[in-house]
Design a protein around this motif. Structure first.
Motif, PDB file in Angstrom:
ATOM      1  N   LEU A  10      17.463 -32.423 -37.886  1.00 32.06           N
ATOM      2  CA  LEU A  10      16.841 -33.264 -38.896  1.00 32.06           C
ATOM      3  C   LEU A  10      16.793 -34.701 -38.401  1.00 32.06           C
ATOM      4  N   SER A  11      15.729 -35.391 -38.776  1.00 31.54           N
ATOM      5  CA  SER A  11      15.580 -36.798 -38.437  1.00 31.54           C
ATOM      6  C   SER A  11      15.434 -37.618 -39.703  1.00 31.54           C
ATOM      7  N   CYS A  12      15.834 -38.866 -39.601  1.00 33.36           N
ATOM      8  CA  CYS A  12      15.738 -39.778 -40.736  1.00 33.36           C
ATOM      9  C   CYS A  12      15.259 -41.123 -40.194  1.00 33.36           C
ATOM     10  N   SER A  13      14.087 -41.499 -40.584  1.00 30.59           N
ATOM     11  CA  SER A  13      13.530 -42.771 -40.150  1.00 30.59           C
ATOM     12  C   SER A  13      13.850 -43.842 -41.184  1.00 30.59           C
ATOM     13  N   ALA A  14      14.452 -44.929 -40.730  1.00 25.78           N
ATOM     14  CA  ALA A  14      14.906 -45.974 -41.644  1.00 25.78           C
ATOM     15  C   ALA A  14      14.109 -47.255 -41.457  1.00 25.78           C
TER      16      ALA A  14
ATOM     17  N   GLY B 262      24.578 -41.439 -43.712  1.00 25.39           N
ATOM     18  CA  GLY B 262      25.088 -40.095 -43.912  1.00 25.39           C
ATOM     19  C   GLY B 262      24.028 -39.089 -44.274  1.00 25.39           C
ATOM     20  N   TRP B 263      24.475 -37.856 -44.353  1.00 23.53           N
ATOM     21  CA  TRP B 263      23.634 -36.747 -44.796  1.00 23.53           C
ATOM     22  C   TRP B 263      24.377 -35.988 -45.898  1.00 23.53           C
TER      23      TRP B 263
ATOM     24  N   ASN C  90      19.726 -46.304 -32.445  1.00 21.98           N
ATOM     25  CA  ASN C  90      19.541 -47.621 -33.054  1.00 21.98           C
ATOM     26  C   ASN C  90      18.231 -48.271 -32.637  1.00 21.98           C
ATOM     27  N   ALA C  91      17.825 -48.007 -31.408  1.00 16.95           N
ATOM     28  CA  ALA C  91      16.590 -48.621 -30.929  1.00 16.95           C
ATOM     29  C   ALA C  91      15.381 -48.160 -31.733  1.00 16.95           C
ATOM     30  N   LYS C  92      15.451 -46.920 -32.228  1.00 19.49           N
ATOM     31  CA  LYS C  92      14.323 -46.372 -32.963  1.00 19.49           C
ATOM     32  C   LYS C  92      14.608 -46.274 -34.457  1.00 19.49           C
ATOM     33  N   ASN C  93      15.731 -46.877 -34.889  1.00 21.46           N
ATOM     34  CA  ASN C  93      16.072 -46.868 -36.313  1.00 21.46           C
ATOM     35  C   ASN C  93      16.046 -45.460 -36.892  1.00 21.46           C
ATOM     36  N   THR C  94      16.621 -44.537 -36.157  1.00 19.91           N
ATOM     37  CA  THR C  94      16.563 -43.137 -36.563  1.00 19.91           C
ATOM     38  C   THR C  94      17.952 -42.517 -36.585  1.00 19.91           C
ATOM     39  N   LEU C  95      18.198 -41.755 -37.624  1.00 22.37           N
ATOM     40  CA  LEU C  95      19.440 -40.998 -37.768  1.00 22.37           C
ATOM     41  C   LEU C  95      19.106 -39.520 -37.600  1.00 22.37           C
ATOM     42  N   PHE C  96      20.022 -38.774 -36.977  1.00 14.75           N
ATOM     43  CA  PHE C  96      19.790 -37.357 -36.744  1.00 14.75           C
ATOM     44  C   PHE C  96      20.934 -36.523 -37.316  1.00 14.75           C
TER      45      PHE C  96
END
Length: 120
Positions: A20-24, A35-36, A73-79
């Motif tokens: 799963l990805s999360c774009s912030a 978190g998830w 952090n560079a892509k503002n993405t959480l996985f």
């Protein structure tokens, strides 16, 4: 204000994997942790994993050793890497930001969710 959008959900067979990805976006540099959590029909919210800005992580016993939270952090993405999936992992999965209190955290921001379905 922080805005998060989840993606990557889908249908998978038992034992399979999903990421799963999360774009912030927004004031993400002020966020103390990410978190998830998930929620299945007729069940309460279950916190799965959290990652603090100091690098510390926390996992629910139900997913420890199978799920991994990480961040680009560079892509503002959480996985959320999910392995060895089980039918009981079927739920709507949510990305969340800005933890409050102690585990299981309250979150100030969360997205619309992405559905994960595990079939046997």
């Amino acid at each position: 204000q922080v805005h998060v959008v989840e993606s990557g959900g889908g249908s998978v067979q038992v034992g399979g994997s999903l990421r799963l990805s999360c774009s912030a976006s927004g004031y993400i540099y002020s966020v103390n942790c990410w978190g998830w959590f998930r929620q299945a029909p007729g069940k309460g919210r279950e916190d799965l994993a959290a990652k603090h800005n100091d690098g510390g992580t926390r996992y629910a016993d139900s997913v420890k050793g199978r799920f991994t939270i990480s961040q680009d952090n560079a892509k503002n993405t959480l996985f959320l890497q999910m392995n060895s999936l089980k039918p009981e992992d079927t739920a709507m999965y949510y990305c969340a930001a800005e933890c409050e209190g102690s585990w299981p955290y309250r979150y100030k921001y969360w997205g619309q969710g992405t559905q994960v379905t595990v079939s046997s």
